[in-house]
Design a protein around this motif. Structure first.
Motif, mmCIF file in Angstrom:
data_model
loop_
_atom_site.group_PDB
_atom_site.id
_atom_site.type_symbol
_atom_site.label_atom_id
_atom_site.label_comp_id
_atom_site.label_asym_id
_atom_site.label_seq_id
_atom_site.Cartn_x
_atom_site.Cartn_y
_atom_site.Cartn_z
ATOM 1 N N HIS A 88 0.797 -1.232 0.000
ATOM 2 C CA HIS A 88 0.000 0.000 0.000
ATOM 3 C C HIS A 88 0.834 1.288 0.000
ATOM 4 C CE1 HIS A 88 -4.090 -1.955 1.248
ATOM 5 N NE2 HIS A 88 -3.677 -2.300 0.059
ATOM 6 N N PRO A 89 1.908 1.389 0.816
ATOM 7 C CA PRO A 89 2.712 2.625 0.752
ATOM 8 C C PRO A 89 3.374 2.834 -0.620
ATOM 9 C CG PRO A 89 3.197 1.391 2.758
ATOM 10 C CD PRO A 89 2.365 0.500 1.886
ATOM 11 N N LEU A 90 3.827 1.741 -1.242
ATOM 12 C CA LEU A 90 4.481 1.833 -2.560
ATOM 13 C C LEU A 90 3.474 2.236 -3.634
ATOM 14 C CD1 LEU A 90 6.609 -1.443 -2.339
ATOM 15 C CD2 LEU A 90 7.411 0.898 -1.976
ATOM 16 N N ILE A 91 2.287 1.654 -3.557
ATOM 17 C CA ILE A 91 1.226 1.973 -4.525
ATOM 18 C C ILE A 91 0.832 3.448 -4.378
ATOM 19 C CG2 ILE A 91 -1.184 1.506 -5.145
ATOM 20 C CD1 ILE A 91 -0.607 -1.451 -4.215
ATOM 21 N N ARG A 92 0.738 3.913 -3.138
ATOM 22 C CA ARG A 92 0.388 5.309 -2.857
ATOM 23 C C ARG A 92 1.380 6.262 -3.528
ATOM 24 N NH1 ARG A 92 -1.853 8.645 1.524
ATOM 25 N NH2 ARG A 92 -0.500 10.450 1.743
ATOM 26 N N GLU A 93 2.681 5.956 -3.399
ATOM 27 C CA GLU A 93 3.716 6.809 -4.026
ATOM 28 C C GLU A 93 3.538 6.858 -5.534
ATOM 29 O OE1 GLU A 93 7.676 5.565 -2.890
ATOM 30 O OE2 GLU A 93 7.068 5.464 -0.773
ATOM 31 N N GLU A 94 3.274 5.705 -6.131
ATOM 32 C CA GLU A 94 3.099 5.614 -7.590
ATOM 33 C C GLU A 94 1.875 6.417 -8.025
ATOM 34 O OE1 GLU A 94 4.829 4.733 -10.900
ATOM 35 O OE2 GLU A 94 5.631 3.772 -9.108
ATOM 36 N N ILE A 95 0.787 6.302 -7.258
ATOM 37 C CA ILE A 95 -0.454 7.032 -7.551
ATOM 38 C C ILE A 95 -0.212 8.540 -7.474
ATOM 39 C CG2 ILE A 95 -2.718 7.621 -6.566
ATOM 40 C CD1 ILE A 95 -2.969 4.595 -5.842
ATOM 41 N N LEU A 96 0.467 8.981 -6.421
ATOM 42 C CA LEU A 96 0.731 10.420 -6.248
ATOM 43 C C LEU A 96 1.530 10.979 -7.413
ATOM 44 C CD1 LEU A 96 1.453 10.665 -2.413
ATOM 45 C CD2 LEU A 96 -0.392 11.805 -3.671
ATOM 46 N N ARG A 97 2.529 10.212 -7.868
ATOM 47 C CA ARG A 97 3.333 10.653 -9.026
ATOM 48 C C ARG A 97 2.444 10.857 -10.244
ATOM 49 N NH1 ARG A 97 7.842 7.781 -7.061
ATOM 50 N NH2 ARG A 97 7.139 5.800 -7.872
ATOM 51 N N ALA A 98 1.557 9.885 -10.490
ATOM 52 C CA ALA A 98 0.682 9.948 -11.665
ATOM 53 C C ALA A 98 -0.333 11.082 -11.555
ATOM 54 C CB ALA A 98 -0.017 8.608 -11.864
ATOM 55 N N LEU A 99 -0.898 11.286 -10.358
ATOM 56 C CA LEU A 99 -1.874 12.371 -10.170
ATOM 57 C C LEU A 99 -1.220 13.730 -10.381
ATOM 58 C CD1 LEU A 99 -3.891 11.080 -7.066
ATOM 59 C CD2 LEU A 99 -4.776 11.366 -9.395
ATOM 60 N N GLU A 100 0.008 13.871 -9.879
ATOM 61 C CA GLU A 100 0.725 15.151 -10.036
ATOM 62 C C GLU A 100 1.008 15.460 -11.500
ATOM 63 O OE1 GLU A 100 4.070 14.789 -7.393
ATOM 64 O OE2 GLU A 100 2.740 14.839 -5.631
ATOM 65 N N ALA A 101 1.104 14.419 -12.320
ATOM 66 C CA ALA A 101 1.390 14.605 -13.748
ATOM 67 C C ALA A 101 0.128 14.889 -14.570
ATOM 68 C CB ALA A 101 2.080 13.358 -14.299
ATOM 69 N N SER A 102 -1.048 14.816 -13.921
ATOM 70 C CA SER A 102 -2.312 15.006 -14.643
ATOM 71 C C SER A 102 -2.448 16.424 -15.194
ATOM 72 C CB SER A 102 -3.487 14.709 -13.716
ATOM 73 O OG SER A 102 -4.694 15.066 -14.346
ATOM 74 N N LYS A 103 -3.004 16.511 -16.410
ATOM 75 C CA LYS A 103 -3.152 17.813 -17.073
ATOM 76 C C LYS A 103 -4.631 18.154 -17.349
ATOM 77 C CE LYS A 103 1.321 18.745 -17.902
ATOM 78 N NZ LYS A 103 1.937 18.048 -16.782
ATOM 79 N N SER A 104 -5.555 17.253 -16.964
ATOM 80 C CA SER A 104 -6.973 17.521 -17.267
ATOM 81 C C SER A 104 -7.600 18.444 -16.217
ATOM 82 C CB SER A 104 -7.748 16.199 -17.389
ATOM 83 O OG SER A 104 -7.601 15.410 -16.230
ATOM 84 N N ALA A 105 -8.844 18.865 -16.451
ATOM 85 C CA ALA A 105 -9.536 19.833 -15.576
ATOM 86 C C ALA A 105 -9.605 19.328 -14.135
ATOM 87 C CB ALA A 105 -10.936 20.100 -16.106
ATOM 88 N N TYR A 106 -9.816 18.039 -13.984
ATOM 89 C CA TYR A 106 -9.741 17.360 -12.686
ATOM 90 C C TYR A 106 -9.213 15.966 -12.977
ATOM 91 C CZ TYR A 106 -14.223 15.264 -14.146
ATOM 92 O OH TYR A 106 -15.207 14.607 -14.838
ATOM 93 N N ALA A 107 -8.923 15.198 -11.958
ATOM 94 C CA ALA A 107 -8.382 13.854 -12.186
ATOM 95 C C ALA A 107 -9.214 12.832 -11.419
ATOM 96 C CB ALA A 107 -6.928 13.773 -11.751
ATOM 97 N N ILE A 108 -9.201 11.608 -11.929
ATOM 98 C CA ILE A 108 -9.905 10.489 -11.301
ATOM 99 C C ILE A 108 -8.865 9.497 -10.777
ATOM 100 C CG2 ILE A 108 -11.378 8.466 -11.744
ATOM 101 C CD1 ILE A 108 -13.154 10.757 -12.164
#
Length: 200
Positions: A88-108
Protein backbone atom coordinates in the motif's frame (compact mmCIF):
# COMPACT_ATOMS: atom_id res chain seq x y z
CA UNK A 1 -6.55 20.17 -8.41
CA UNK A 2 -9.86 18.41 -7.80
CA UNK A 3 -9.31 14.66 -7.42
CA UNK A 4 -12.26 12.28 -7.53
CA UNK A 5 -11.92 8.79 -6.06
CA UNK A 6 -13.82 6.27 -8.18
CA UNK A 7 -14.54 2.97 -6.44
CA UNK A 8 -16.91 0.02 -6.27
CA UNK A 9 -16.83 -3.69 -5.54
CA UNK A 10 -15.63 -6.38 -7.94
CA UNK A 11 -17.80 -6.48 -11.08
CA UNK A 12 -19.44 -3.14 -10.30
CA UNK A 13 -18.28 -1.48 -13.53
CA UNK A 14 -15.54 0.84 -12.23
CA UNK A 15 -13.51 0.36 -15.39
CA UNK A 16 -16.51 1.11 -17.62
CA UNK A 17 -17.18 4.30 -15.61
CA UNK A 18 -13.50 5.25 -15.79
CA UNK A 19 -13.59 4.79 -19.59
CA UNK A 20 -16.58 7.17 -19.74
CA UNK A 21 -14.57 9.82 -17.88
CA UNK A 22 -11.57 9.21 -20.16
CA UNK A 23 -13.82 9.73 -23.19
CA UNK A 24 -14.62 13.18 -21.75
CA UNK A 25 -10.91 14.06 -21.67
CA UNK A 26 -10.31 13.36 -17.98
CA UNK A 27 -7.07 11.74 -16.79
CA UNK A 28 -7.69 8.52 -14.87
CA UNK A 29 -5.04 7.05 -12.59
CA UNK A 30 -5.73 3.35 -12.07
CA UNK A 31 -4.63 2.01 -8.65
CA UNK A 32 -4.53 -1.52 -10.13
CA UNK A 33 -2.00 -0.24 -12.70
CA UNK A 34 0.07 1.24 -9.87
CA UNK A 35 -0.20 -2.08 -8.00
CA UNK A 36 1.22 -3.90 -11.06
CA UNK A 37 4.07 -1.40 -11.48
CA UNK A 38 5.39 -1.90 -7.94
CA UNK A 39 5.63 -5.71 -8.32
CA UNK A 40 7.28 -5.84 -11.74
CA UNK A 41 10.41 -7.99 -12.07
CA UNK A 42 13.38 -6.09 -10.67
CA UNK A 43 11.27 -4.18 -8.13
CA UNK A 44 12.25 -4.72 -4.46
CA UNK A 45 8.64 -5.54 -3.49
CA UNK A 46 8.59 -8.57 -5.82
CA UNK A 47 11.75 -9.97 -4.19
CA UNK A 48 10.19 -9.51 -0.73
CA UNK A 49 6.98 -11.25 -1.81
CA UNK A 50 8.93 -14.21 -3.26
CA UNK A 51 11.02 -14.43 -0.10
CA UNK A 52 7.90 -14.40 2.10
CA UNK A 53 5.61 -16.73 0.12
CA UNK A 54 8.21 -18.79 -1.73
CA UNK A 55 9.08 -19.19 -5.42
CA UNK A 56 5.64 -20.70 -6.11
CA UNK A 57 4.25 -17.15 -6.46
CA UNK A 58 6.53 -16.49 -9.45
CA UNK A 59 5.85 -17.49 -13.05
CA UNK A 60 8.57 -19.11 -15.14
CA UNK A 61 9.51 -15.70 -16.61
CA UNK A 62 10.05 -14.27 -13.11
CA UNK A 63 6.85 -12.21 -13.07
CA UNK A 64 4.37 -12.39 -10.21
CA UNK A 65 1.74 -15.13 -10.46
CA UNK A 66 -1.11 -12.86 -9.37
CA UNK A 67 -3.74 -15.62 -9.38
CA UNK A 68 -1.57 -17.83 -7.14
CA UNK A 69 -0.84 -14.98 -4.74
CA UNK A 70 -4.53 -14.00 -4.65
CA UNK A 71 -5.52 -17.55 -3.67
CA UNK A 72 -2.93 -17.55 -0.86
CA UNK A 73 -3.95 -14.23 0.68
CA UNK A 74 -7.74 -14.32 0.32
CA UNK A 75 -7.91 -17.42 2.51
CA UNK A 76 -5.50 -16.02 5.12
CA UNK A 77 -6.16 -12.65 6.72
CA UNK A 78 -2.71 -12.42 8.36
CA UNK A 79 -0.98 -12.95 4.99
CA UNK A 80 -3.29 -10.44 3.31
CA UNK A 81 -2.44 -7.85 5.96
CA UNK A 82 1.29 -8.53 5.53
CA UNK A 83 1.00 -8.04 1.76
CA UNK A 84 -1.06 -4.85 2.14
CA UNK A 85 1.46 -3.48 4.64
CA UNK A 86 4.22 -3.96 2.07
CA UNK A 87 2.38 -2.78 -1.04
CA UNK A 88 0.00 0.00 0.00
CA UNK A 89 2.71 2.62 0.75
CA UNK A 90 4.48 1.83 -2.56
CA UNK A 91 1.23 1.97 -4.52
CA UNK A 92 0.39 5.31 -2.86
CA UNK A 93 3.72 6.81 -4.03
CA UNK A 94 3.10 5.61 -7.59
CA UNK A 95 -0.45 7.03 -7.55
CA UNK A 96 0.73 10.42 -6.25
CA UNK A 97 3.33 10.65 -9.03
CA UNK A 98 0.68 9.95 -11.67
CA UNK A 99 -1.87 12.37 -10.17
CA UNK A 100 0.72 15.15 -10.04
CA UNK A 101 1.39 14.61 -13.75
CA UNK A 102 -2.31 15.01 -14.64
CA UNK A 103 -3.15 17.81 -17.07
CA UNK A 104 -6.97 17.52 -17.27
CA UNK A 105 -9.54 19.83 -15.58
CA UNK A 106 -9.74 17.36 -12.69
CA UNK A 107 -8.38 13.85 -12.19
CA UNK A 108 -9.91 10.49 -11.30
CA UNK A 109 -8.27 7.92 -9.02
CA UNK A 110 -9.87 4.58 -9.89
CA UNK A 111 -9.36 2.15 -7.02
CA UNK A 112 -11.24 -0.97 -5.89
CA UNK A 113 -9.81 -0.53 -2.37
CA UNK A 114 -10.02 3.27 -2.23
CA UNK A 115 -11.59 3.28 1.23
CA UNK A 116 -10.02 0.11 2.70
CA UNK A 117 -6.46 1.09 1.69
CA UNK A 118 -6.68 4.68 2.95
CA UNK A 119 -6.32 6.02 -0.60
CA UNK A 120 -9.52 8.03 -0.02
CA UNK A 121 -7.26 10.48 1.87
CA UNK A 122 -5.74 11.42 -1.50
CA UNK A 123 -9.09 12.52 -2.99
CA UNK A 124 -11.56 15.38 -2.54
CA UNK A 125 -14.73 13.41 -3.32
CA UNK A 126 -15.69 9.74 -3.45
CA UNK A 127 -17.78 8.43 -6.35
CA UNK A 128 -19.12 4.90 -5.86
CA UNK A 129 -20.19 2.70 -8.77
CA UNK A 130 -23.02 0.63 -7.32
CA UNK A 131 -25.29 -2.25 -8.27
CA UNK A 132 -27.09 -5.09 -6.46
CA UNK A 133 -24.74 -7.82 -5.19
CA UNK A 134 -26.29 -10.66 -7.23
CA UNK A 135 -25.76 -8.64 -10.42
CA UNK A 136 -22.20 -7.89 -9.25
CA UNK A 137 -21.47 -11.64 -8.91
CA UNK A 138 -23.05 -12.36 -12.31
CA UNK A 139 -21.03 -9.65 -14.10
CA UNK A 140 -17.74 -10.47 -12.37
CA UNK A 141 -18.17 -14.15 -13.28
CA UNK A 142 -18.98 -13.35 -16.91
CA UNK A 143 -15.95 -11.03 -17.13
CA UNK A 144 -13.18 -13.23 -15.77
CA UNK A 145 -14.66 -16.72 -15.51
CA UNK A 146 -14.37 -16.92 -11.70
CA UNK A 147 -16.96 -19.00 -9.89
CA UNK A 148 -19.49 -17.38 -7.56
CA UNK A 149 -17.74 -18.71 -4.43
CA UNK A 150 -14.40 -17.11 -5.38
CA UNK A 151 -16.16 -13.81 -6.19
CA UNK A 152 -17.97 -13.89 -2.82
CA UNK A 153 -14.60 -14.34 -1.08
CA UNK A 154 -13.24 -11.29 -2.88
CA UNK A 155 -16.38 -9.34 -1.96
CA UNK A 156 -15.98 -10.40 1.69
CA UNK A 157 -12.45 -8.96 1.68
CA UNK A 158 -13.78 -5.66 0.33
CA UNK A 159 -15.83 -3.10 2.21
CA UNK A 160 -19.53 -4.11 2.43
CA UNK A 161 -21.79 -2.37 -0.08
CA UNK A 162 -23.69 -0.37 2.59
CA UNK A 163 -20.46 0.94 4.16
CA UNK A 164 -19.12 1.96 0.73
CA UNK A 165 -22.34 3.85 -0.01
CA UNK A 166 -22.14 5.62 3.37
CA UNK A 167 -18.76 7.07 2.31
CA UNK A 168 -19.99 8.17 -1.14
CA UNK A 169 -20.32 11.81 -2.15
CA UNK A 170 -21.66 10.67 -5.52
CA UNK A 171 -23.18 7.37 -6.68
CA UNK A 172 -23.31 5.93 -10.21
CA UNK A 173 -26.09 3.32 -10.46
CA UNK A 174 -24.73 0.68 -12.83
CA UNK A 175 -27.66 -1.74 -12.68
CA UNK A 176 -28.66 -0.61 -16.19
CA UNK A 177 -26.81 -0.60 -19.51
CA UNK A 178 -23.68 1.25 -20.63
CA UNK A 179 -25.69 4.11 -22.16
CA UNK A 180 -27.32 4.76 -18.78
CA UNK A 181 -23.92 4.74 -17.06
CA UNK A 182 -22.50 7.12 -19.69
CA UNK A 183 -25.38 9.57 -19.17
CA UNK A 184 -24.83 9.58 -15.40
CA UNK A 185 -21.08 10.15 -15.86
CA UNK A 186 -21.79 13.12 -18.16
CA UNK A 187 -24.01 14.68 -15.45
CA UNK A 188 -21.30 14.21 -12.81
CA UNK A 189 -18.66 15.53 -15.21
CA UNK A 190 -20.56 18.81 -15.52
CA UNK A 191 -20.89 19.01 -11.73
CA UNK A 192 -17.16 18.38 -11.28
CA UNK A 193 -16.26 21.07 -13.84
CA UNK A 194 -18.52 23.46 -11.91
CA UNK A 195 -16.73 22.57 -8.66
CA UNK A 196 -13.37 23.21 -10.31
CA UNK A 197 -14.56 26.58 -11.57
CA UNK A 198 -15.83 27.59 -8.13
CA UNK A 199 -13.05 26.22 -5.93
CA UNK A 200 -9.80 25.52 -7.79
Amino acid sequence: MLIIGLTGGIGSGKSAAADCFRALGIDVVDADWAARVVVQPGQPALAQIAQHFGAEVLLENGALDRARLRSLVFDNEAERKWLEGLLHPLIREEILRALEASKSAYAILESPLLIESGQYKLVDRICVVDLPEELQIERAGARDGSDAEQIRKIMAAQLPREKRLEKADDVLDNSGDLASLRTQVEVLHRQYLQLVEENY
